[in-house]
Design a protein around this motif. Structure first.
Motif, mmCIF file in Angstrom:
data_model
loop_
_atom_site.group_PDB
_atom_site.id
_atom_site.type_symbol
_atom_site.label_atom_id
_atom_site.label_comp_id
_atom_site.label_asym_id
_atom_site.label_seq_id
_atom_site.Cartn_x
_atom_site.Cartn_y
_atom_site.Cartn_z
ATOM 1 N N LYS A 92 12.810 -6.637 67.316
ATOM 2 C CA LYS A 92 11.406 -6.877 67.662
ATOM 3 C C LYS A 92 10.650 -7.427 66.461
ATOM 4 N N ARG A 93 10.903 -6.824 65.278
ATOM 5 C CA ARG A 93 10.242 -7.303 64.059
ATOM 6 C C ARG A 93 10.719 -8.701 63.697
ATOM 7 N N GLU B 141 9.084 -11.792 65.442
ATOM 8 C CA GLU B 141 7.766 -12.213 64.972
ATOM 9 C C GLU B 141 7.852 -13.278 63.895
ATOM 10 N N THR B 142 9.048 -13.522 63.359
ATOM 11 C CA THR B 142 9.225 -14.495 62.272
ATOM 12 C C THR B 142 9.855 -15.803 62.761
#
Length: 703
Positions: free
Chosen positions: A237-238, A241-242
């Motif tokens: 999930k993190r 975001e990139t």
């Protein structure tokens, strides 16, 4: 033991060794690998120990007597492609792999074959691998030998008999071009392996299996999947975001394959793994709005029992240059600024040597160990200070290091007594250019190997690079972050290194030598020819009170397919040396040697240019530039017999050379396109011949 004595007396040495092997291989587990590091009498894991130092405490062979080394025995691996394996040795039995993932068990004292296990990799799978049909070795645990086969299966083999115990498919999709080339690691009863394939368009992941049953224990993905679907865990999930969803990275997999490096800290109970490049290489195409694109080109710490993400450090945020971080990871405790630090050291492709706190991923330092032109350095937060235009240029640009890397997969070693890391550093120049018409799995003429499934988003520009190729053994001080000494070679792509308590560093070279250096000064102390270029790393071990040094020889890999630095490219062999060894060196078999330049094949000169673009798209990375490269373990077509090129459709449009890994291009190329490729091959040979004539003429006039 009485049985072994009687068997030896009647000449059945191999059977005796096999019996002993059944007793000893069963004793190798996590505790045994940790315990072995106190003496390093055996070489039970890929990097010798879990810290992957490749430093042996054995010192019977040392700087004073290494000149007395001689051959103890040699063993024919019956291999004709690249050999990248480190030989593992446990209580007098060696386990080593050849090309096509074939495993050999050998009596380590005599060189006698005990058994051979062939995983029967389909030869047509070769087209799914970027960099030769190689394998870097096996893992041993509880009487089993584990090998990851090139076609994506993980095999468990009985260490005593060579019989298969179980086989598991590691691929999440067998229609995708995944491979395995790396050596597994076994930690706490789980055998862990990653996959390759990021050039082709796959999603990277690492998987752990139960050593007894092959049942999957856990799997961790290195890049996020489709953001419209639930993520596997918080780390994905993190990561999402990139990435820029406009690039729809999930349709191409994203890349990030974990195809080689791992290390383990038993005290911290952390597994460290290096991740690969993105799909495509070019971030302009992969993630148009930018972003770090986690967890590409990173080292990631995982819980080895659950696969749960712990932390990461990204060497090359938003990688756009194929700067993988899959290169060798070494763990050590170093005194830095007066403080003892638990560190992780890595020299990835991007040209910087990194020292990272392995407890939490905190950046400590990074300095270039070769020339670098994409970044000026790293800031205090551990982010690169990129050179203006490094990733946004659309004109041909010579990135240094090139995608071949300043240091590729070839293992380095760390000697805690000298405090130095010994790096097989290199430079392979290449000019790249943005491909504005890139589409996933749609070959653009001139895009490298796109006809075979590569997705880079670049052209390899038809512009001569300014840099000069080089190969160097670099002794690097990781505390001072500076070079201590170096040894220069005639070519890139030299083998991995081994360092020992005998003040020695061993390395095989691209020009067919096996060399011992003084680990403190770099003075060469001993060398021997081995008949072919060396890419693998050596190992050393003790048996019956005597120290041996072994190296597997077999030229290959992505550079060695097309180029070489020896007159001969011999068959794959294991060479084992000891003090006062007096065995005869085997004769080298010539497998590839350029003869006369191709001539006499008719062609239309107007077909040369379009043929060159088609050649780059379908042929370049296996056969090199015609009449320019000299042919590695595959032939350079500029030196072909005219009859073969005149009848090339009998090879290109059939399965005639399937057993050698040559794909069938029927339906992929038209007869007209093949005619243009032939024009490029013969035209290149004609141009080379004319250039040689001009040189001869100029030399004659000078005299």
């Amino acid at each position: 033991m009485q049985l072994c004595t009687r068997l030896t007396a009647v000449g059945l040495v191999g059977l005796c060794a096999l019996s002993a092997q059944a007793d000893t291989a069963g004793g190798i587990d996590t505790a045994a690998i940790i315990a072995n590091d106190r003496t390093t009498e055996n070489w039970p894991s890929y990097g010798l120990n879990y810290a992957e130092t490749r430093f042996s405490r054995l010192d019977q062979i040392n700087a004073d007597n290494v000149g007395k080394l001689g051959l103890a025995w040699s063993y024919d691996l019956k291999s004709r492609r690249g050999v990248e394996a480190t030989p593992l040795v446990v209580d007098g039995v060696m386990y080593v792999t050849a090309s096509w993932s074939v495993v050999h068990a050998i009596d380590a004292a005599t060189g006698e074959a005990l058994w051979t296990y062939d995983p029967q990799v389909p030869r047509e799978w070769a087209v799914k691998g970027c960099c030769d049909v190689v394998n870097r070795g096996v893992a041993i645990h509880d009487g089993k030998v584990f090998v990851g086969a090139f076609d994506g299966y993980l095999h468990a083999i009985d260490a005593a008999t060579g019989e298969r115990l179980w086989k598991v498919d590691t691929l999440i999709d067998r229609d995708k071009p995944y491979t395995i080339t790396g050596a597994p690691r076994v930690i706490n009863g789980r055998v862990i392996i990653g996959n390759g394939g990021a050039e082709y368009g796959v999603r990277g992941y690492l998987t752990a299996y139960d050593v007894k049953t092959g049942e999957q224990a856990w799997r961790w993905f290195s890049v996020p999947g489709n953001p419209d679907e639930p993520f596997e865990d918080e780390s994905m999930k993190r990561a999402a975001e990139t990435w820029d969803p406009a690039g729809k990275w999930w349709e191409e997999g994203g890349g990030g394959t974990m195809w080689d490096s791992m290390a383990y800290d038993p005290d911290l109970d952390l597994l460290y793994v290096g991740t690969g490049n993105g799909t495509p290489w070019n971030r302009l195409q992969r993630s148009p709005a930018g972003g770090d694109n986690l967890y590409l080109a990173s080292v990631v710490a995982l819980d080895p029992d659950t696969g749960e993400y712990q932390w990461h450090y990204q060497h090359t945020p938003g990688d756009s240059w194929d700067y993988t971080s899959t290169q060798h990871i070494i763990l050590a405790d170093l005194e830095i600024d007066g403080e003892k630090r638990k560190v992780l050291m890595q020299a990835p492709k991007n040209g910087f040597f990194f020292v990272i706190d392995r407890t939490n991923g905190e950046f400590i330092s990074a300095e270039p160990f070769v020339q670098v032109n994409w970044a000026e350095g790293y800031d205090e937060d551990g982010r690169p200070i990129e050179v203006a235009g490094a990733r946004s240029r659309t004109d041909p640009w010579e990135t240094i290091p090139s995608p071949y890397g300043a240091h590729n997969w070839h293992p380095m070693s760390f000697n805690p007594e000298t405090g130095l890391v010994y790096i097989p550093a290199q430079g392979v120049p290449l000019v790249v250019q943005n491909n504005p018409g890139y589409e996933y799995n749609k070959p653009t003429p001139g895009s490298p190997n796109a006809g075979l499934g590569w997705n880079t988003g670049y052209f390899f520009a038809n512009v001569a690079p300014e840099a000069t190729p080089f190969g160097t053994l670099l002794a690097w001080d990781p505390v001072k972050q500076e070079e201590a000494w170096r040894a220069e070679y005639v070519s890139p792509w030299n083998g991995g290194t081994l360092s020992t308590a005998g003040d020695l560093v061993f390395q095989g070279t691209a020009d067919g030598r096996f060399i011992a250096y003084n680990a403190r000064t770099g003075d060469p102390l001993w060398q021997t020819p081995v008949g072919s270029g060396v890419v693998a790393a050596p190992s050393t071990w003790e048996h019956d009170g005597e120290q041996y040094v072994s190296v597997a020889v077999g030229w290959g890999g992505v550079y060695g397919i097309t180029q070489r630095a020896t007159d001969t490219v011999g068959p794959g062999r294991v060479f084992t040396f000891r003090l006062e060894g007096d065995a005869d060196m085997p004769e080298s078999m010539v497998l590839r040697q350029p003869g006369e330049l191709l001539q006499g094949v008719s062609y239309n000169p107007d077909d040369v240019a379009p043929g060159g673009a088609l050649y780059m798209t379908n042929c370049l990375l296996c056969h090199g530039v015609p009449a320019v490269n000299n042919g590695g373990n595959l032939p350079n077509l500029g030196y072909s017999h005219p009859a073969m090129i005149r009848n090339i459709e009998d090879i290109v449009f059939t399965d005639a050379r399937k057993v050698l890994g040559m794909p069938n291009f029927k339906g992929e190329l038209t007869e007209r396109e093949l005619e243009q490729i032939v024009a490029f091959i013969q035209g290149s040979a004609d141009a080379a011949r004319a250039a040689m004539a001009e040189q001869d003429k100029a030399a004659a006039s000078d005299n």
